[in-house]
Enzyme design. Structure first.
Site, PDB file in Angstrom:
ATOM      1  N   GLY A  11      39.789  53.058   9.717  1.00  0.00           N
ATOM      2  CA  GLY A  11      40.715  54.010   9.102  1.00  0.00           C
ATOM      3  C   GLY A  11      41.004  55.139  10.071  1.00  0.00           C
ATOM      4  O   GLY A  11      40.885  54.981  11.288  1.00  0.00           O
ATOM      5  N   ASP A  34      36.662  46.284  10.543  1.00  0.00           N
ATOM      6  CA  ASP A  34      37.105  46.721   9.206  1.00  0.00           C
ATOM      7  C   ASP A  34      37.157  45.479   8.330  1.00  0.00           C
ATOM      8  O   ASP A  34      37.210  44.347   8.825  1.00  0.00           O
ATOM      9  CB  ASP A  34      38.500  47.366   9.279  1.00  0.00           C
ATOM     10  N   ASN A 127      30.862  59.710   3.906  1.00  0.00           N
ATOM     11  CA  ASN A 127      30.398  60.768   2.995  1.00  0.00           C
ATOM     12  C   ASN A 127      29.967  60.251   1.633  1.00  0.00           C
ATOM     13  O   ASN A 127      30.438  59.202   1.207  1.00  0.00           O
ATOM     14  CB  ASN A 127      31.529  61.793   2.818  1.00  0.00           C
ATOM     15  N   ARG A 158      34.005  73.908  13.414  1.00  0.00           N
ATOM     16  CA  ARG A 158      34.889  74.618  12.477  1.00  0.00           C
ATOM     17  C   ARG A 158      34.552  76.115  12.459  1.00  0.00           C
ATOM     18  O   ARG A 158      35.441  76.962  12.464  1.00  0.00           O
ATOM     19  CB  ARG A 158      34.754  74.009  11.076  1.00  0.00           C
ATOM     20  N   HIS A 182      25.919  68.767   4.535  1.00  0.00           N
ATOM     21  CA  HIS A 182      27.361  68.727   4.790  1.00  0.00           C
ATOM     22  C   HIS A 182      28.047  68.830   3.426  1.00  0.00           C
ATOM     23  O   HIS A 182      28.736  67.937   2.988  1.00  0.00           O
ATOM     24  CB  HIS A 182      27.708  67.403   5.473  1.00  0.00           C
TER      25      HIS A 182
HETATM   26  N1  APR Z   1      33.227  47.450   5.983  1.00  0.00           N
HETATM   27  C1  APR Z   1      34.057  47.941   6.938  1.00  0.00           C
HETATM   28  N2  APR Z   1      35.064  48.763   6.653  1.00  0.00           N
HETATM   29  C2  APR Z   1      35.264  49.124   5.387  1.00  0.00           C
HETATM   30  C3  APR Z   1      34.435  48.659   4.334  1.00  0.00           C
HETATM   31  C4  APR Z   1      33.370  47.779   4.690  1.00  0.00           C
HETATM   32  N3  APR Z   1      32.544  47.290   3.760  1.00  0.00           N
HETATM   33  N4  APR Z   1      34.891  49.194   3.188  1.00  0.00           N
HETATM   34  C5  APR Z   1      35.945  49.964   3.488  1.00  0.00           C
HETATM   35  N5  APR Z   1      36.178  49.923   4.821  1.00  0.00           N
HETATM   36  C6  APR Z   1      37.253  50.573   5.587  1.00  0.00           C
HETATM   37  C7  APR Z   1      38.579  50.647   4.838  1.00  0.00           C
HETATM   38  O1  APR Z   1      39.243  49.381   4.847  1.00  0.00           O
HETATM   39  C8  APR Z   1      39.329  51.698   5.651  1.00  0.00           C
HETATM   40  O2  APR Z   1      40.100  51.127   6.687  1.00  0.00           O
HETATM   41  O3  APR Z   1      36.957  51.939   5.844  1.00  0.00           O
HETATM   42  C9  APR Z   1      38.195  52.545   6.253  1.00  0.00           C
HETATM   43  C10 APR Z   1      38.199  53.996   5.793  1.00  0.00           C
HETATM   44  O4  APR Z   1      39.328  54.585   6.332  1.00  0.00           O
HETATM   45  P1  APR Z   1      40.129  55.768   5.648  1.00  0.00           P
HETATM   46  O5  APR Z   1      40.428  55.421   4.229  1.00  0.00           O
HETATM   47  O6  APR Z   1      41.246  56.135   6.569  1.00  0.00           O
HETATM   48  O7  APR Z   1      39.058  56.976   5.597  1.00  0.00           O
HETATM   49  P2  APR Z   1      38.617  57.933   6.839  1.00  0.00           P
HETATM   50  O8  APR Z   1      39.455  59.154   6.833  1.00  0.00           O
HETATM   51  O9  APR Z   1      38.552  57.123   8.051  1.00  0.00           O
HETATM   52  O10 APR Z   1      37.160  58.368   6.363  1.00  0.00           O
HETATM   53  C11 APR Z   1      36.088  57.466   6.380  1.00  0.00           C
HETATM   54  O11 APR Z   1      34.496  59.232   6.739  1.00  0.00           O
HETATM   55  O12 APR Z   1      34.715  61.557   6.689  1.00  0.00           O
HETATM   56  C12 APR Z   1      34.327  60.410   5.991  1.00  0.00           C
HETATM   57  O13 APR Z   1      34.706  61.058   3.708  1.00  0.00           O
HETATM   58  C13 APR Z   1      35.148  60.228   4.761  1.00  0.00           C
HETATM   59  O14 APR Z   1      33.750  58.574   3.759  1.00  0.00           O
HETATM   60  C14 APR Z   1      34.956  58.770   4.474  1.00  0.00           C
HETATM   61  C15 APR Z   1      34.829  58.157   5.881  1.00  0.00           C
END
Ligand code: APR
EC number: 1.1.1.27
Length: 316
Positions: A11, A34, A127, A158, A182
């Site tokens: 992501g 992913d 998180n 920050r 955090h």
């Molecule tokens: N295995 C691998 N990837 C996964 C899985 C899994 N089991 N489940 C979900 N994902 C992937 C999703 O498909 C998505 O592409 O995790 C990615 C998360 O990306 P975003 O939704 O863009 O979130 P992001 O902003 O990257 O944050 C990820 O970091 O800061 C923390 O709170 C935030 O928990 C969140 C994490």
């Protein structure tokens, strides 16, 4: 085999972390995984096509993984794994609201890391990070020094940025620190903040410092509220990438991280934001420095708050 780092979750957080790690040009391979079909491969191709322009040789590999661990062979031999898989917050949500949904994801990811990259150092960023770090250690059964979380480097950045903006000074003249969780029990540490070596307390009145402390604690929520969808990733990925760099270079530098605490500050048996020396085996040593009575009380309060939640994750 060359140096290899894996970023799980492609992501916003994961893809920017992969980009930063590739652009450091210190790893032979960056693997981005992913559960989505095609996305990690597409991002990897895109990043590789940037190599002639940015001038790095690190090869980026994208891999999609399935619910039963399919595709995880791609992470074999990783020296470091950064876990970003999981949902981000929406406006109004606290990080704790993500606990149950992200616990399922992080547990599954951690079990596959244990299976396919048993010697890796694991850096957790999903998180709520204090709880997800504890869960990743439980699920991998790795030694506690080899699993730690990212929060303090980001929260400190920050805090530093706010101080620099307030005083209109370069960020590099500011030294700041945050400890604790955090989340709501984050402990920004004004007594350890200086500007060009001068104590922050000599430069700003107490109420202004308190404002900066509160803004630091709400730093992530402030970004979430503006973005409307998703959470911060530029500063978070910079923090996670820096930590992975400290590991692979065995730098031994002292960074604020979410580490297993066993006696420091009179606190034991909990993952908590503290300063620690980071190197090839993850956490070399938790470093205990002098805090004011109020800061120490805040750290103990944070420890008790995360301890309760970390006990809960065992059953998630
Ligand atoms: N295995 C691998 N990837 C996964 C899985 C899994 N089991 N489940 C979900 N994902 C992937 C999703 O498909 C998505 O592409 O995790 C990615 C998360 O990306 P975003 O939704 O863009 O979130 P992001 O902003 O990257 O944050 C990820 O970091 O800061 C923390 O709170 C935030 O928990 C969140 C994490």
């Amino acid at each position: 085999m060359g140096k290899k780092v894996t970023v799980v979750g492609a992501g916003f957080y994961g893809s920017t972390t992969a980009q930063r790690l590739a652009e450091y040009d210190i790893f032979d391979t960056v693997v981005l995984t992913d559960i989505l079909e095609g996305k990690p491969a597409g991002l990897a191709l895109d990043l590789n096509q940037s190599r002639p322009i940015e001038g790095f040789e690190t090869k980026v590999v994208g891999a999609s993984t399935g619910p039963n661990g399919e595709g995880y062979e791609a992470i074999e031999g990783s020296d470091v794994v950064v876990v970003t898989a999981g949902l981000p917050r929406k406006p109004g949500m606290s990080r704790m609201d993500l606990l149950e949904v992200n616990a399922k994801i992080v547990r599954q990811v951690a079990e596959n890391i244990a299976k396919y990259a048993p010697n890796a150092v694991v850096i957790v960023v999903s998180n709520p990070v204090d709880e997800m770090t504890a869960l990743a250690q439980l699920a991998t059964q790795f030694p506690k020094n080899r699993v730690f979380g990212q929060a303090g480097v980001l929260d400190t950045a920050r805090f530093t940025n706010s101080i620099a903006e307030t005083l209109a000074v370069p960020v590099k003249s500011v030294k700041a620190l945050t400890l604790g969780s955090h989340g709501d029990t984050m402990v920004p540490v004004p007594s350890r903040c200086t500007v060009d070596g001068k104590p922050l307390a000599d430069l700003l009145p107490a109420d202004k410092i308190e404002e900066l402390v509160v803004r630091t604690r709400n730093g992530g929520a402030e970004v979430v509220a503006l973005l409307k969808t998703g959470s911060a990733y530029y500063a978070p990925s910079a923090a996670a990438a820096r930590m992975a760099k400290a590991v692979i270079e065995d730098s031994g530098e002292v960074l604020p991280v979410c580490a297993w605490v066993e006696g420091e500050y009179g606190i034991s048996g909990v993952y908590l934001g503290v300063e620690a020396q980071v190197g090839r085996d993850g956490i070399k040593k938790v470093v205990e420095e002098k805090l004011t009575d109020t800061e120490l009380a805040g750290l103990k309060e944070a420890a008790e708050a995360v301890r309760a939640k970390q006990a809960d994750v065992a059953s998630l």
